[in-house]
Design a protein around this motif. Structure first.
Motif, PDB file in Angstrom:
ATOM      1  N   VAL A 172      48.920 -20.302 -88.705  1.00 28.20           N
ATOM      2  CA  VAL A 172      47.569 -20.515 -88.182  1.00 28.20           C
ATOM      3  C   VAL A 172      47.646 -20.874 -86.694  1.00 28.20           C
ATOM      4  O   VAL A 172      48.390 -21.781 -86.312  1.00 28.20           O
ATOM      5  CB  VAL A 172      46.867 -21.636 -88.985  1.00 28.20           C
ATOM      6  N   VAL A 173      46.897 -20.139 -85.884  1.00 25.90           N
ATOM      7  CA  VAL A 173      46.930 -20.369 -84.439  1.00 25.90           C
ATOM      8  C   VAL A 173      45.564 -20.885 -83.973  1.00 25.90           C
ATOM      9  O   VAL A 173      44.665 -20.100 -83.677  1.00 25.90           O
ATOM     10  CB  VAL A 173      47.283 -19.055 -83.694  1.00 25.90           C
ATOM     11  N   PRO A 174      45.396 -22.201 -83.953  1.00 27.76           N
ATOM     12  CA  PRO A 174      44.090 -22.743 -83.561  1.00 27.76           C
ATOM     13  C   PRO A 174      43.865 -22.603 -82.067  1.00 27.76           C
ATOM     14  O   PRO A 174      44.793 -22.741 -81.275  1.00 27.76           O
ATOM     15  CB  PRO A 174      44.186 -24.228 -83.956  1.00 27.76           C
ATOM     16  N   LYS A 175      42.626 -22.307 -81.713  1.00 30.62           N
ATOM     17  CA  LYS A 175      42.257 -22.238 -80.296  1.00 30.62           C
ATOM     18  C   LYS A 175      40.983 -23.041 -80.113  1.00 30.62           C
ATOM     19  O   LYS A 175      40.091 -22.973 -80.962  1.00 30.62           O
ATOM     20  CB  LYS A 175      41.969 -20.794 -79.893  1.00 30.62           C
ATOM     21  N   VAL A 176      40.914 -23.769 -79.031  1.00 27.13           N
ATOM     22  CA  VAL A 176      39.681 -24.470 -78.713  1.00 27.13           C
ATOM     23  C   VAL A 176      38.975 -23.647 -77.643  1.00 27.13           C
ATOM     24  O   VAL A 176      39.562 -23.345 -76.601  1.00 27.13           O
ATOM     25  CB  VAL A 176      39.965 -25.901 -78.215  1.00 27.13           C
TER      26      VAL A 176
ATOM     27  N   LEU B 299      36.150 -24.410 -82.630  1.00 23.88           N
ATOM     28  CA  LEU B 299      37.447 -24.094 -83.213  1.00 23.88           C
ATOM     29  C   LEU B 299      37.481 -22.650 -83.697  1.00 23.88           C
ATOM     30  O   LEU B 299      36.610 -22.214 -84.453  1.00 23.88           O
ATOM     31  CB  LEU B 299      37.727 -25.044 -84.381  1.00 23.88           C
ATOM     32  N   ALA B 300      38.512 -21.932 -83.248  1.00 30.83           N
ATOM     33  CA  ALA B 300      38.696 -20.548 -83.683  1.00 30.83           C
ATOM     34  C   ALA B 300      40.173 -20.348 -83.987  1.00 30.83           C
ATOM     35  O   ALA B 300      41.009 -21.165 -83.581  1.00 30.83           O
ATOM     36  CB  ALA B 300      38.249 -19.592 -82.587  1.00 30.83           C
ATOM     37  N   PHE B 301      40.480 -19.298 -84.723  1.00 32.45           N
ATOM     38  CA  PHE B 301      41.877 -19.004 -85.027  1.00 32.45           C
ATOM     39  C   PHE B 301      42.224 -17.629 -84.462  1.00 32.45           C
ATOM     40  O   PHE B 301      41.485 -16.675 -84.643  1.00 32.45           O
ATOM     41  CB  PHE B 301      42.129 -19.054 -86.528  1.00 32.45           C
TER      42      PHE B 301
ATOM     43  N   PRO C  58      38.906 -11.821 -79.802  1.00 36.36           N
ATOM     44  CA  PRO C  58      39.307 -11.310 -81.113  1.00 36.36           C
ATOM     45  C   PRO C  58      39.736 -12.434 -82.048  1.00 36.36           C
ATOM     46  O   PRO C  58      40.766 -12.330 -82.714  1.00 36.36           O
ATOM     47  CB  PRO C  58      40.508 -10.432 -80.758  1.00 36.36           C
ATOM     48  N   ASN C  59      38.959 -13.502 -82.091  1.00 33.94           N
ATOM     49  CA  ASN C  59      39.326 -14.649 -82.923  1.00 33.94           C
ATOM     50  C   ASN C  59      38.433 -14.759 -84.154  1.00 33.94           C
ATOM     51  O   ASN C  59      37.319 -14.250 -84.167  1.00 33.94           O
ATOM     52  CB  ASN C  59      39.159 -15.940 -82.109  1.00 33.94           C
ATOM     53  N   TYR C  60      38.938 -15.507 -85.129  1.00 31.64           N
ATOM     54  CA  TYR C  60      38.119 -15.892 -86.281  1.00 31.64           C
ATOM     55  C   TYR C  60      37.405 -17.184 -85.890  1.00 31.64           C
ATOM     56  O   TYR C  60      38.048 -18.155 -85.473  1.00 31.64           O
ATOM     57  CB  TYR C  60      39.015 -16.131 -87.507  1.00 31.64           C
ATOM     58  N   PHE C  61      36.089 -17.203 -86.004  1.00 33.04           N
ATOM     59  CA  PHE C  61      35.295 -18.370 -85.613  1.00 33.04           C
ATOM     60  C   PHE C  61      34.988 -19.214 -86.855  1.00 33.04           C
ATOM     61  O   PHE C  61      34.468 -18.713 -87.849  1.00 33.04           O
ATOM     62  CB  PHE C  61      34.003 -17.888 -84.950  1.00 33.04           C
ATOM     63  N   THR C  62      35.340 -20.495 -86.770  1.00 33.27           N
ATOM     64  CA  THR C  62      35.184 -21.364 -87.946  1.00 33.27           C
ATOM     65  C   THR C  62      33.770 -21.901 -88.121  1.00 33.27           C
ATOM     66  O   THR C  62      33.417 -22.339 -89.212  1.00 33.27           O
ATOM     67  CB  THR C  62      36.089 -22.600 -87.823  1.00 33.27           C
TER      68      THR C  62
ATOM     69  N   THR D 293      30.971 -19.711 -73.101  1.00 37.51           N
ATOM     70  CA  THR D 293      31.633 -18.535 -72.524  1.00 37.51           C
ATOM     71  C   THR D 293      32.661 -17.913 -73.456  1.00 37.51           C
ATOM     72  O   THR D 293      33.060 -16.774 -73.278  1.00 37.51           O
ATOM     73  CB  THR D 293      32.382 -18.930 -71.235  1.00 37.51           C
ATOM     74  N   GLY D 294      33.127 -18.663 -74.434  1.00 35.73           N
ATOM     75  CA  GLY D 294      34.162 -18.162 -75.325  1.00 35.73           C
ATOM     76  C   GLY D 294      35.557 -18.271 -74.713  1.00 35.73           C
ATOM     77  O   GLY D 294      36.546 -17.902 -75.345  1.00 35.73           O
ATOM     78  N   ALA D 295      35.646 -18.780 -73.491  1.00 35.19           N
ATOM     79  CA  ALA D 295      36.954 -18.890 -72.832  1.00 35.19           C
ATOM     80  C   ALA D 295      37.815 -19.919 -73.551  1.00 35.19           C
ATOM     81  O   ALA D 295      37.307 -20.942 -74.012  1.00 35.19           O
ATOM     82  CB  ALA D 295      36.763 -19.306 -71.379  1.00 35.19           C
ATOM     83  N   GLU D 296      39.107 -19.606 -73.659  1.00 40.17           N
ATOM     84  CA  GLU D 296      40.002 -20.566 -74.313  1.00 40.17           C
ATOM     85  C   GLU D 296      40.258 -21.747 -73.385  1.00 40.17           C
ATOM     86  O   GLU D 296      40.574 -21.568 -72.203  1.00 40.17           O
ATOM     87  CB  GLU D 296      41.320 -19.893 -74.700  1.00 40.17           C
ATOM     88  N   LEU D 297      40.132 -22.954 -73.911  1.00 40.84           N
ATOM     89  CA  LEU D 297      40.379 -24.158 -73.132  1.00 40.84           C
ATOM     90  C   LEU D 297      41.829 -24.539 -73.380  1.00 40.84           C
ATOM     91  O   LEU D 297      42.186 -24.952 -74.480  1.00 40.84           O
ATOM     92  CB  LEU D 297      39.404 -25.262 -73.560  1.00 40.84           C
TER      93      LEU D 297
END
Ligand code: 6R9
Length: 629
Positions: free
Chosen positions: A423-427, A445-447, A475-479, A432-436
């Motif tokens: 699992v690759v969590p991204k904040v 939280l997205a994966f 291209p992330n999965y949004f939780t 904007t959807g930009a990764e922090l």
């Protein structure tokens, strides 16, 4: 921790991930035909797939795989609603029971690929019915046995089930639920249903229709206790489970056979450090994903002993869980924060009455756990010697996606800690959807990449799947959840994204406010929502249930506002505090949508309230809020 980090790296690094997952899939699943490709596709177009080319059968990976070694090991320990009434089924018993049901389905005409709806109480037959569906390759749709006839009808229709499994009645907290009657009412509006299979829970008289009903107590003894497992493709749909979204009708979240089973089994093993001697009690209902993954598939695939608990935590008294723990020697116990808080309100005495010496690990799931409840669980229930695992996941994720590993990950009360393997969590910035990328940040939280247990589609509506999960932040999965990553890289779930308030430009997680409130001894449970406020943008409205023995008074309200103010800051001071029974779903989740609408004065747009455990609380709520505002 070094081992965790090494394994984690292997599980997500594109160069090593395929070898890692290929090995895990071989370890947990008995393959009838080996897979050719570990993974294919991705989140970009929603065609992610795992173990392609492989054929397997879920029931044989949960049952046959353990035989003959575990033939006489208890597989399911059933604790009935009536205190002290139990039943133990060995792995061989469960295989026989499963095969008899599978054969009964087959002789009646059910075939591979047919959807089967299961509307049954918490009894071993229910777990065996699920396994029987997997035995013949028929996807199941379990509907929680507290839903109304119309909800059941909608799910039967949406899944196009031809077969419905139910029981005469269900029992919960001494109440009798007339499941057969409700099923008849639902099925009368489902023309495609061919048969209703009726199991016996109490054996009481229920309405019968000989053309449609199949009496399992008559048919099962005639069935052969063995049924060869039907091979299914790894990506074939194992089940759908309906879950409510933020709008509209519930979605049938669809899971793939092999990937889901691997997720359930592997998380069960690692998150709960499962050992051969463990007695695992997940006290959820099989009607929810938690029951699917951690009462049935995860524990059985690991050859563990799983406890099925039919009752409620306060029947006949608030010591029921701990009585269950002592009598069955439960080593791993898994429940929801809402239950912990409800029990906290009864004080320590009902816990201390029991030894709980067998307990090793305590798990929690379903909502953010406030540090106060976490500490009570750790100190009072676990006597400070059990690891707490705060497992974050969703119906859609199949199994845990973020969790500490017990005895490995240093714990922080209220944090679900670190990602599970794969699992690759991204904040992300919600706007904007930009990764922090900084370590300590707040966002959504997205994966970033598919993991084996990720749901594959919304049944019959792939477009809705894409729109809900994969297109908001491609291209992330949004939780759908907000989260904070702290300076140590630990994750803190802040609640659903629509539960994050913005008041006077300050972002405040409703969970933070609630945590401050329930830290006060007068508060048993709290739910915070935003409502339109002329000056601040959003005002903070807190609904709460008081602990027994406390009365609402202007002094108390003032004190509680002060408690939040001093816990978070003056900007977080609640504008309204209202003591009222909270509207909860039958799984105990507070329906914040209703609270938000009422706070906003939009009580004419409440939407569907039929999934509430007690719909009458809504009128009481509206009256009270009008008085206070
Ligand atoms: C398994 C389950 C999913 C939503 C999820 C999140 C909340 C679940 C949590 C948690 C904080 C945890 N949630 N576990 N929040 N900490 N450990 O509950 O599935 O019913 O689909 O709910 O529950 O908001 O998005 P589901």
């Amino acid at each position: 921790m070094d081992d965790y980090r090494k394994m984690y790296e292997k599980s997500v690094n594109p160069e090593t991930a395929e070898a890692f997952w290929g090995e895990q899939a071989t370890r947990f699943i008995d393959w009838i035909r080996p897979f050719d490709t570990v993974r294919m596709g991705g989140f970009e177009v929603g065609d992610h797939a795992w173990f392609v080319g492989g054929q397997m059968n879920v029931s044989s990976s949960c049952l046959d795989k353990h035989l003959p070694k575990l033939a006489s090991k208890p597989a399911i320990v059933w604790e009935a609603d009536e205190p002290g009434t139990c039943e133990t089924l060995t792995y061989l018993d469960v295989l026989h029971g499963t095969c008899r049901i599978a054969n009964a389905l087959k002789v009646t005409g059910a075939a591979k690929g047919d959807f089967v709806t299961i509307y049954m109480p918490m009894m071993p037959d229910t777990a065996m019915a699920m396994l029987a569906c997997t035995r013949i390759g028929a996807p199941h749709t379990v509907v929680f046995a507290g839903f109304t006839a119309s909800s059941l009808r909608d799910r039967i229709l949406d899944s196009q089930s031809k077969w419905v499994l139910t029981s005469d009645v269900g029992k919960r907290g001494s109440k009798t639920i007339k499941l057969k009657e409700i099923t008849d009412a639902a099925v009368s509006q489902c023309p495609k249903v061919q048969k209703i299979f009726v199991f016996k829970r109490t054996g009481e008289e229920v309405p019968t229709n000989r053309d449609v009903d199949v009496h399992m107590d008559e048919l099962l003894p005639k069935m052969r206790p063995y049924c060869p497992p039907t091979p299914v493709a790894a990506e074939d749909t194992l089940f759908t489970l309906y879950t409510s979204g933020s709008t509209g009708k519930p979605k049938g979240v669809a899971h793939a056979a092999a990937g889901y089973l691997l997720q359930a089994a592997m998380t069960c093993l690692y998150s709960f450090d499962l050992r051969e001697t463990d007695v695992f009690a997940c006290v959820a209902d099989v009607g929810w994903i938690t029951g699917h993954s951690y009462i049935v598939y995860g524990p059985l695939c690991n050859g563990a002993t799983t406890v099925m608990f039919e009752s409620v935590p306060t029947y006949p008294d608030p010591g029921r869980y701990w009585d269950l723990v002592d009598r069955h020697g439960v080593t791993v116990f898994y429940t929801a924060p809402t239950a912990i808080r409800a029990l906290m309100a009864h004080g320590e005495a009902p816990v201390k009455k029991y030894s709980r010496a067998s307990l090793r690990i305590l798990g929690t799931v379903g909502e953010p756990i406030n540090p106060e409840a976490w500490r009570w669980y750790y100190e009072v229930v676990g006597d400070k010697r059990c690891s707490i695992v705060d497992t974050y996941w969703q119906t859609e994720t199949g199994g845990h996606v973020m969790t500490p590993l017990p005895g490995v990950t240093p714990m922080k009360p209220g944090s679900c800690c670190l990602p599970f393997f794969g699992v690759v969590p991204k904040v992300l910035d919600s706007q904007t959807g930009a990764e922090l990328r900084e370590t300590a940040v707040d966002g959504v939280l997205a994966f970033g990449q598919s993991w084996p247990g990720a749901c594959r589609t919304v049944w019959g509506d792939h477009e809705r799947y894409m729109n809900t999960y994969l297109l908001p932040y491609p291209p992330n999965y949004f939780t759908g959840d907000g989260c904070r990553r702290d300076e140590d890289g630990y994750f803190w779930i802040m609640g659903r994204i629509d539960d994050v308030l913005n008041t006077s430009g300050h972002r405040i997680g409703t969970a933070e406010v609630e945590s401050a409130l329930v830290a006060h001894q007068a508060v048993a449970q709290a739910a915070t929502v935003g409502y339109p406020h002329d000056i601040k943008g959003q005002g903070i409205c807190c609904y709460l249930e008081l602990t027994k023995g406390y009365e609402e008074s202007p002094e108390l309200i003032k004190e509680l506002k002060g408690a939040v103010r001093s816990a978070i800051g003056p900007f977080a001071t609640p504008d309204l505090i209202i003591a009222v029974p909270l509207p909860k779903t039958r799984s105990g989740k507070i329906m914040r949508r209703i609270l938000r609408k009422v706070a906003a004065g939009e009580e004419s747009q409440l939407g569907d309230v039929t999934t509430l455990a007690d719909p009458t609380v809504v009128d009481a709520l509206i009256t009270k809020v009008k008085k206070v505002q």
